[in-house]
Design a protein around this motif. Sequence first.
Motif, PDB file in Angstrom:
ATOM      1  N   UNK A   1      -8.993   1.384 -26.649  1.00 38.18           N
ATOM      2  CA  UNK A   1     -10.288   1.047 -27.250  1.00 38.18           C
ATOM      3  C   UNK A   1     -10.114   0.016 -28.359  1.00 38.18           C
ATOM      4  N   UNK A   2      -9.074   0.191 -29.179  1.00 32.48           N
ATOM      5  CA  UNK A   2      -8.809  -0.772 -30.248  1.00 32.48           C
ATOM      6  C   UNK A   2      -8.539  -2.163 -29.691  1.00 32.48           C
ATOM      7  N   UNK A   3      -7.756  -2.227 -28.601  1.00 30.51           N
ATOM      8  CA  UNK A   3      -7.428  -3.531 -28.023  1.00 30.51           C
ATOM      9  C   UNK A   3      -8.653  -4.178 -27.370  1.00 30.51           C
ATOM     10  N   UNK A   4      -9.498  -3.373 -26.728  1.00 27.83           N
ATOM     11  CA  UNK A   4     -10.705  -3.938 -26.116  1.00 27.83           C
ATOM     12  C   UNK A   4     -11.575  -4.598 -27.178  1.00 27.83           C
ATOM     13  N   UNK A   5     -11.801  -3.887 -28.279  1.00 28.75           N
ATOM     14  CA  UNK A   5     -12.628  -4.456 -29.352  1.00 28.75           C
ATOM     15  C   UNK A   5     -11.950  -5.673 -29.953  1.00 28.75           C
TER      16      UNK A   5
ATOM     17  N   UNK B   1     -12.882   7.100 -30.093  1.00 28.90           N
ATOM     18  CA  UNK B   1     -12.205   7.603 -28.893  1.00 28.90           C
ATOM     19  C   UNK B   1     -11.331   8.806 -29.229  1.00 28.90           C
ATOM     20  N   UNK B   2     -10.673   8.750 -30.383  1.00 34.11           N
ATOM     21  CA  UNK B   2      -9.743   9.809 -30.765  1.00 34.11           C
ATOM     22  C   UNK B   2     -10.429  11.156 -30.930  1.00 34.11           C
TER      23      UNK B   2
ATOM     24  N   UNK C   1      -7.725  13.505 -29.105  1.00 35.22           N
ATOM     25  CA  UNK C   1      -7.151  13.940 -30.376  1.00 35.22           C
ATOM     26  C   UNK C   1      -7.692  15.239 -30.916  1.00 35.22           C
ATOM     27  N   UNK C   2      -8.500  15.939 -30.148  1.00 40.68           N
ATOM     28  CA  UNK C   2      -9.200  17.097 -30.692  1.00 40.68           C
ATOM     29  C   UNK C   2      -8.601  18.445 -30.360  1.00 40.68           C
ATOM     30  N   UNK C   3      -7.353  18.502 -29.883  1.00 37.23           N
ATOM     31  CA  UNK C   3      -6.828  19.774 -29.376  1.00 37.23           C
ATOM     32  C   UNK C   3      -5.911  20.569 -30.309  1.00 37.23           C
TER      33      UNK C   3
END
Length: 362
Positions: free
Chosen positions: A180-184, A201-202, A208-210
């Motif tokens: 996502x960072x690279x797309x932006x 996204x994280x 990243x939510x587990x």
Amino acid sequence: MKSGLDDVIAAETQLSDVDGAAGRLIIRGVSLDDLVATSRYEDVSALLLGGLFQEGFDAGKLRALLGPARVALFDHVAAADPALLALPPVEAMRALIARLEDGEDFNAAIRLMAAPAVFLPAVLRLKSGKAAIRPDASLSQAADILRMLNGTLPTVEQTAGLDAYLVTISDHGLNASTFASRVIASTHAGLTSSVLAAISALKGPLHGGAPGPVLDMIEAVGKPENARTWLAHELDRGERLMGFGHRIYRVRDPRADALKAALRPIVTAGQVDDTRMALAEAVEQAALALLRERKPDRPLETNVEFYTALLLDALGFPRDAFTGVFAIGRTVGWIAHAREQVLDGRLIRPQSRYIGPVPRAA
């Protein structure tokens, strides 16, 4: 078309290599084992960002710049009104980061590396009814985060533990948030926009939510002797065992061993209950045995989330803040990938295949 872009190469990078078959993570030519043994947050940040900006710098210069940047950013904490504090910690932290101007230069990168380190501890204290603590520019990033969170100077073991975590999760290939960072970045929107997209996204539970639910599982087991029965019951119900299995790794996640090693000195120093560690190890061994029995054709080993949960809990972070702490460490990786994309890449614009209805002939 490959669902989830499995096995699709979408970028070439010099930043990190994730070898899932061998269980190996390499960051800029250095193995994770060596990095954790010899490096702090500032060291791995200098390694990742080297050559991506015009400025020359090393870990010492980064530390000297991050301290004042944290102090300057503290003024933004005043914008944390009741509506913002009602959000989950990672979303409140993201809202404060969104106040920062966009840019592609080195100063923008320093601000963004410092921002989550200031905003997350401040949000956590304000949400609990305590005053936010102003940063101390003389401290390292890890030590200041813990001081701003807990209100006291951390021990050597605690600082080393957080440093190990920040190093361990600084970069990890082309995961969802990094992509996502690279797309932006490919649109030249700026580093703040790239980091905000990555945080968005994280925070999804599949990325990243587990880590938090790992603690729920360990506490539900209660005693080491209960581990196998409790875990078997969960598998019988079709539930996942949190902290096991990974999309890439076919063997044990190397980050799990690094974080377990970082937790051990804190336990040995008596700064966390050693019975909790014994329970966690019993749960881990029982889970691995059951997963090998029940799913012999599917490798499901301990992943980074298992010991992340135990380490961050020992350092004083509430479990609903674990994703935000992940963002503190991963921001430097997001920035490095964004800069790499801007310097060497093109606008990311994949194709889609239309499978909807077609117009009928007259």
